[in-house]
Write an enzyme that holds these catalytic residues in place. Structure first.
Site, mmCIF file in Angstrom:
data_model
loop_
_atom_site.group_PDB
_atom_site.id
_atom_site.type_symbol
_atom_site.label_atom_id
_atom_site.label_comp_id
_atom_site.label_asym_id
_atom_site.label_seq_id
_atom_site.Cartn_x
_atom_site.Cartn_y
_atom_site.Cartn_z
ATOM 1 N N GLU A 28 -13.959 21.386 2.798
ATOM 2 C CA GLU A 28 -12.947 20.722 3.617
ATOM 3 C C GLU A 28 -12.652 19.388 2.960
ATOM 4 O O GLU A 28 -13.485 18.487 2.985
ATOM 5 C CB GLU A 28 -13.458 20.514 5.049
ATOM 6 N N GLN A 46 1.317 10.467 5.607
ATOM 7 C CA GLN A 46 2.060 10.815 4.391
ATOM 8 C C GLN A 46 1.082 11.272 3.319
ATOM 9 O O GLN A 46 0.034 10.668 3.132
ATOM 10 C CB GLN A 46 2.832 9.592 3.900
ATOM 11 N N ASP A 47 1.430 12.360 2.617
ATOM 12 C CA ASP A 47 0.656 12.838 1.470
ATOM 13 C C ASP A 47 1.494 12.645 0.215
ATOM 14 O O ASP A 47 2.697 12.912 0.219
ATOM 15 C CB ASP A 47 0.328 14.327 1.606
ATOM 16 N N ARG A 58 -1.496 4.143 -14.149
ATOM 17 C CA ARG A 58 -0.642 3.798 -13.010
ATOM 18 C C ARG A 58 -1.345 2.707 -12.214
ATOM 19 O O ARG A 58 -2.465 2.876 -11.770
ATOM 20 C CB ARG A 58 -0.412 5.027 -12.123
ATOM 21 N N HIS A 61 -1.228 -1.060 -7.672
ATOM 22 C CA HIS A 61 -0.212 -1.077 -6.616
ATOM 23 C C HIS A 61 -0.817 -1.284 -5.228
ATOM 24 O O HIS A 61 -1.958 -0.913 -4.982
ATOM 25 C CB HIS A 61 0.555 0.253 -6.591
ATOM 26 N N LYS A 71 -5.685 4.560 1.922
ATOM 27 C CA LYS A 71 -5.456 5.790 1.161
ATOM 28 C C LYS A 71 -6.767 6.559 1.015
ATOM 29 O O LYS A 71 -7.831 5.965 0.882
ATOM 30 C CB LYS A 71 -4.952 5.470 -0.250
ATOM 31 N N HIS A 118 -4.520 -0.638 -5.988
ATOM 32 C CA HIS A 118 -5.083 0.618 -6.466
ATOM 33 C C HIS A 118 -4.363 1.083 -7.729
ATOM 34 O O HIS A 118 -3.152 0.912 -7.851
ATOM 35 C CB HIS A 118 -4.934 1.689 -5.369
ATOM 36 N N TYR A 131 -3.137 11.979 -2.686
ATOM 37 C CA TYR A 131 -3.697 11.002 -1.759
ATOM 38 C C TYR A 131 -2.926 10.969 -0.455
ATOM 39 O O TYR A 131 -1.730 11.164 -0.402
ATOM 40 C CB TYR A 131 -3.818 9.607 -2.375
ATOM 41 N N LYS A 168 8.083 -0.719 -15.035
ATOM 42 C CA LYS A 168 7.859 -1.411 -13.756
ATOM 43 C C LYS A 168 6.451 -2.015 -13.695
ATOM 44 O O LYS A 168 6.273 -3.169 -13.301
ATOM 45 C CB LYS A 168 8.069 -0.416 -12.612
ATOM 46 N N ASP A 169 5.435 -1.241 -14.115
ATOM 47 C CA ASP A 169 4.060 -1.747 -14.079
ATOM 48 C C ASP A 169 3.826 -2.850 -15.105
ATOM 49 O O ASP A 169 2.999 -3.742 -14.894
ATOM 50 C CB ASP A 169 3.059 -0.606 -14.280
#
Length: 182
Positions: A28, A46-47, A58, A61, A71, A118, A131, A168-169
């Site tokens: 699970e 939200q997933d 990445r 953020h 998260k 993160h 996530y 952007k990052d």
């Protein structure tokens, strides 16, 4: 108890019970009752899922209040080096970084509370990351910190000269100049 303390308040490693036999495995990945029994009462709304290749980095953020997100991060395929930085100024671990390998093989998950930045680097040829979030994404609430911030000194476990990083990052600000948001 499937939760492992990290030394950061609210930041937990979730290690689900995995049942294996000749057919494969079953576990699970999330059970609201298991979380509630550990006094973790989160309503996920939200997933998100992302697929990336080796060397993709990445992060880092976060979402600003009032849309700050908790998260629950896991890997469906491959492996990543998952990293968080504590942005909560009242926390004894403010400005500190925590990282661990999440993989399809180890099935560990990281519960990242609101108030953390993160990010992750892909360690395997490809990785699929999934996530859950307890608040909906809001573009106007986006925040972030540079992946190579000298104050955080994050070891991403990859060769940064070959890292694949979004434009952007690359434009994210330094940790030192962040406003008080948490």
């Amino acid at each position: 108890m499937p939760f492992v303390q990290t030394g950061f308040a609210g930041l937990l490693i979730f290690e689900p019970a995995v049942f294996e036999d000749s057919r494969g495995y079953f576990f699970e990945s999330y059970n609201e009752n298991v979380f509630r029994e550990a006094d973790i009462d989160i309503r996920f709304v939200q997933d998100n899922q992302a697929r990336s290749s080796y060397g993709v980095l990445r992060g880092m953020h976060y979402q600003r209040p009032p849309y700050a997100q908790t998260k629950l991060v896991r890997v469906l395929e491959g492996a990543i080096w998952d990293v968080v930085a504590d942005l909560r100024r009242s926390s004894p671990t403010f400005g500190q970084v925590y990282g661990l390998e999440l993989s399809a093989e180890n099935k560990k998950q990281l519960l990242v509370p609101a108030g953390f930045a993160h990010g992750y680097a892909v360690l395997s040829p490809t990785a699929e990351v999934f996530y859950k979030c307890d608040h909906f994404y809001q573009k106007a609430s986006e925040g972030g910190i540079r992946y190579d911030d000298p104050d955080l000194q994050i070891d991403w476990k990859i060769d940064l000269s070959r890292a694949v990083i979004s434009e952007k990052d690359l434009q994210l600000p330094a940790f030192r100049g962040l406003p008080e948001e948490f």
